[in-house]
Scaffold this active site. Structure first.
Site, short mmCIF file in Angstrom:
data_model
loop_
_atom_site.label_atom_id
_atom_site.label_comp_id
_atom_site.label_asym_id
_atom_site.label_seq_id
_atom_site.Cartn_x
_atom_site.Cartn_y
_atom_site.Cartn_z
N THR A 149 0.82 -1.21 0.00
CA THR A 149 0.00 0.00 0.00
C THR A 149 0.85 1.27 0.00
O THR A 149 1.88 1.35 0.67
CB THR A 149 -0.91 -0.01 1.24
OG1 THR A 149 -1.70 -1.20 1.18
CG2 THR A 149 -1.83 1.20 1.27
N GLU A 150 0.40 2.24 -0.76
CA GLU A 150 1.04 3.56 -0.78
C GLU A 150 -0.02 4.62 -0.50
O GLU A 150 -1.21 4.35 -0.62
CB GLU A 150 1.66 3.81 -2.17
CG GLU A 150 2.77 2.84 -2.49
CD GLU A 150 3.49 3.18 -3.78
OE1 GLU A 150 3.19 4.22 -4.40
OE2 GLU A 150 4.38 2.39 -4.15
N PRO A 151 0.43 5.84 -0.16
CA PRO A 151 -0.56 6.88 0.14
C PRO A 151 -1.60 7.04 -0.97
O PRO A 151 -2.77 7.27 -0.69
CB PRO A 151 0.31 8.15 0.27
CG PRO A 151 1.64 7.63 0.74
CD PRO A 151 1.82 6.30 0.08
N GLY A 168 -4.15 2.46 -2.68
CA GLY A 168 -4.76 1.61 -1.65
C GLY A 168 -5.49 0.48 -2.33
O GLY A 168 -4.90 -0.54 -2.71
N SER A 169 -6.79 0.66 -2.58
CA SER A 169 -7.56 -0.36 -3.33
C SER A 169 -6.97 -0.52 -4.73
O SER A 169 -6.89 -1.63 -5.26
CB SER A 169 -9.03 0.05 -3.43
OG SER A 169 -9.63 -0.02 -2.16
N GLN A 225 -24.45 -3.49 22.38
CA GLN A 225 -25.84 -3.15 22.70
C GLN A 225 -26.31 -3.92 23.94
O GLN A 225 -26.94 -3.37 24.83
CB GLN A 225 -26.72 -3.50 21.48
CG GLN A 225 -28.13 -2.95 21.56
CD GLN A 225 -28.16 -1.43 21.41
OE1 GLN A 225 -27.23 -0.83 20.90
NE2 GLN A 225 -29.22 -0.82 21.90
N GLU A 270 -6.33 -5.60 3.88
CA GLU A 270 -6.16 -6.70 2.90
C GLU A 270 -7.31 -6.72 1.88
O GLU A 270 -7.79 -7.78 1.48
CB GLU A 270 -6.00 -8.05 3.61
CG GLU A 270 -4.71 -8.06 4.42
CD GLU A 270 -4.17 -9.42 4.71
OE1 GLU A 270 -4.31 -10.31 3.86
OE2 GLU A 270 -3.58 -9.59 5.79
N1 COS Z 1 -3.41 -14.06 -8.15
C1 COS Z 1 -2.49 -13.86 -9.15
N2 COS Z 1 -2.62 -12.89 -10.07
C2 COS Z 1 -3.69 -12.09 -10.00
C3 COS Z 1 -4.68 -12.24 -8.99
C4 COS Z 1 -4.49 -13.28 -8.05
N3 COS Z 1 -5.38 -13.49 -7.08
N4 COS Z 1 -5.61 -11.30 -9.16
C5 COS Z 1 -5.25 -10.58 -10.26
N5 COS Z 1 -4.09 -11.07 -10.75
C6 COS Z 1 -3.37 -10.59 -11.93
C7 COS Z 1 -4.32 -10.49 -13.13
O1 COS Z 1 -4.38 -11.70 -13.84
C8 COS Z 1 -3.68 -9.39 -13.97
O2 COS Z 1 -2.65 -9.96 -14.74
P1 COS Z 1 -2.18 -9.22 -16.14
O3 COS Z 1 -1.64 -7.87 -15.75
O4 COS Z 1 -1.10 -10.12 -16.67
O5 COS Z 1 -3.38 -9.11 -17.01
C9 COS Z 1 -3.05 -8.49 -12.92
O6 COS Z 1 -2.90 -9.28 -11.72
C10 COS Z 1 -3.89 -7.29 -12.64
O7 COS Z 1 -5.17 -7.76 -12.26
P2 COS Z 1 -6.47 -6.88 -12.42
O8 COS Z 1 -6.55 -6.35 -13.82
O9 COS Z 1 -7.60 -7.66 -11.88
O10 COS Z 1 -6.10 -5.67 -11.43
P3 COS Z 1 -6.89 -4.41 -11.05
O11 COS Z 1 -5.97 -3.27 -11.12
O12 COS Z 1 -8.20 -4.34 -11.78
O13 COS Z 1 -7.15 -4.64 -9.48
C11 COS Z 1 -8.11 -5.49 -7.50
C12 COS Z 1 -7.88 -5.67 -8.97
C13 COS Z 1 -8.94 -4.25 -7.17
C14 COS Z 1 -8.87 -6.74 -7.10
C15 COS Z 1 -6.72 -5.44 -6.76
O14 COS Z 1 -6.03 -4.25 -7.06
C16 COS Z 1 -6.86 -5.54 -5.27
O15 COS Z 1 -7.00 -6.63 -4.74
N6 COS Z 1 -6.84 -4.38 -4.57
C17 COS Z 1 -6.84 -4.36 -3.13
C18 COS Z 1 -5.46 -4.42 -2.65
C19 COS Z 1 -5.40 -4.79 -1.21
O16 COS Z 1 -5.97 -5.78 -0.79
N7 COS Z 1 -4.68 -3.99 -0.48
C20 COS Z 1 -4.61 -4.19 0.92
C21 COS Z 1 -3.25 -4.35 1.34
S1 COS Z 1 -3.27 -4.52 3.06
S2 COS Z 1 -1.97 -5.83 3.26
#
Ligand code: COS
Length: 383
Positions: A126-128, A131-132, A339, A366
């Site tokens: 995560t960076e500033p 996040g998501s 409650q 996460e």
């Molecule tokens: N395992 C392995 N690879 C994965 C994967 C998984 N579970 N989920 C996605 N990927 C891969 C995809 O196949 C895609 O590959 P290509 O670039 O080769 O096409 C790549 O990762 C990007 O995936 P996607 O296009 O789905 O990414 P998005 O940017 O649309 O993001 C979400 C998807 C929102 C689901 C993701 O960014 C996410 O989980 N965000 C939350 C992050 C998080 O949990 N942060 C909390 C940290 S606290 S420790």
């Protein structure tokens, strides 16, 4: 279909429960109040083998299945969120990437100390401003001779700035892919590397006795061989790690909900109003029944996700479901439990007050609940 746990899993549950009751419960409230990461409880957790649980014995781990690790996390969370967080982040996010993707040399170098609990390791995703939208990482690494030079920062990183933190796995932009998207790679950065600084974050609503950090990289130079796995695989590694990590957040929701339920049941049977225990009012007994029902469902879903993982079957979808459901079950359980405690539930001398605050992280960390719904919607073909 056999729903019973193995003898080893039952013994593990009992021993972690006894440990948490005896060693963590008596100090949890005060540590939370003081916002203090305790090295004493950390070393006790290490001593009973709460780190490296799913890692093979040859790297210093316990060689258990993932379900056993989840049961241990659940039992810690039944008593305290902060300590459960140290364990969950230590295993899933600290040890996980090194164990799954590290070279033989990287594993031999880092895992024994992390599995013994002598050291902790951070998960620098995560960076500033990422996040998501985690793949929008801006931390940059440029290859200069045989070193990576890293610049950027990370935020909200668990276990990365304690006295025993040994380093972090850091997601960096290392170039541009053929399709024009950033090339993301994971790089291992060890504590003490010039240009690498960690700063503990304070003022948290929840998990106040766990360690949360900001990481700063200022022309931080690390050897090229610190890259984890192939170049450009960083985001997949992070996402795969989170699939497993989400099970441990699920375990924290489940264990936390169990703790809330037990406190609420006990209090409702003791507290007398209008001449009878408040549990005897249908409106309250129904709350307790709903809590018990949801906890049962949460446990079935979470254990099924672990079963899939332990049997090498795809589990991303069910892991997202379990993380989402368990955290929302704890949200409802904590709300009902406060409650039922009435005015006392608002006071710090009742543990339920801490559970009510700790719960909130589970719907955010996460991957927020909204991100889990995106993951599920995509995996069922709806999005
Ligand atoms: N395992 C392995 N690879 C994965 C994967 C998984 N579970 N989920 C996605 N990927 C891969 C995809 O196949 C895609 O590959 P290509 O670039 O080769 O096409 C790549 O990762 C990007 O995936 P996607 O296009 O789905 O990414 P998005 O940017 O649309 O993001 C979400 C998807 C929102 C689901 C993701 O960014 C996410 O989980 N965000 C939350 C992050 C998080 O949990 N942060 C909390 C940290 S606290 S420790």
């Amino acid at each position: 279909m056999d729903f019973s746990l193995s003898m080893d899993q039952e013994i593990l549950r009992k021993s972690v429960r006894d440990f948490a009751e005896k060693e963590i419960k008596p100090v949890a409230r005060e540590l939370d109040e003081r916002e203090e990461f305790s090295y004493e409880t950390m070393s006790k957790m290490a001593e009973i083998g709460l780190f490296g649980m799913f890692v093979a014995e040859e790297y210093g781990g316990q060689g258990m299945d993932y379900l056993s690790y989840i049961i241990a996390t659940e039992e810690m969370a039944r008593v305290d969120g902060s300590h459960a967080a140290t364990v969950a982040a230590g295993n899933s996010l600290g040890i996980g990437p090194l164990y799954y993707f590290g070279s033989e040399e990287q594993k031999r170098k880092h895992l024994p100390r992390l599995c013994s609990g002598e050291a902790l390791w951070g998960f620098g995703l995560t960076e500033p401003n990422a996040g998501s939208d985690a793949s929008n990482s801006r931390t940059n690494a440029v290859l200069d001779g045989d070193s990576w030079v890293i610049n950027g920062s990370k935020i909200f990183i668990t276990n990365a700035s304690t006295r025993i933190s040994a380093g972090a796995t850091v997601l960096c932009r290392t170039g541009t892919r053929e399709d024009g998207r950033p090339e993301l790679s994971c790089i291992l950065v060890e504590q003490g590397t010039p240009g690498y600084e960690t700063r503990e974050m304070h003022g948290k609503l929840m998990w106040r006795a766990s360690n949360t950090s900001e990481l700063y990289f200022d022309d931080c130079r690390v050897p090229e061989e610190n890259r984890l796995g192939p170049r450009g695989h960083g985001f997949y590694q992070m996402m795969q790690t989170l699939d497993g990590g989400r099970l441990s957040i699920g375990a924290m929701g489940l264990g936390g909900a169990q703790g809330c339920f037990e406190m609420a049941l006990k209090y409702s049977k003791e507290r007398v109003q209008f001449g009878k225990p408040i549990a005897n009012f249908q409106v309250n007994s129904f709350k307790l029944a709903d809590m018990a029902l949801e906890i049962e469902c949460a446990r079935l879903l979470l254990y099924k996700a672990c079963w899939l993982r332990d049997n090498n079957q795809p589990f991303s979808k069910v892991a997202a479901m379990a993380k989402l459901y368990c955290s929302e079950v704890m949200y409802r359980a904590a709300n009902h439990a406060v409650q039922l405690h009435g005015g006392y539930g608002l006071m710090k001398e009742y543990d339920i007050e801490r559970f009510y605050r700790d719960q909130k992280l589970l719907e955010i960390g996460e991957g927020t609940s909204e991100v889990q719904r995106i993951v599920i919607a995509r995996l069922i073909g709806a999005l």
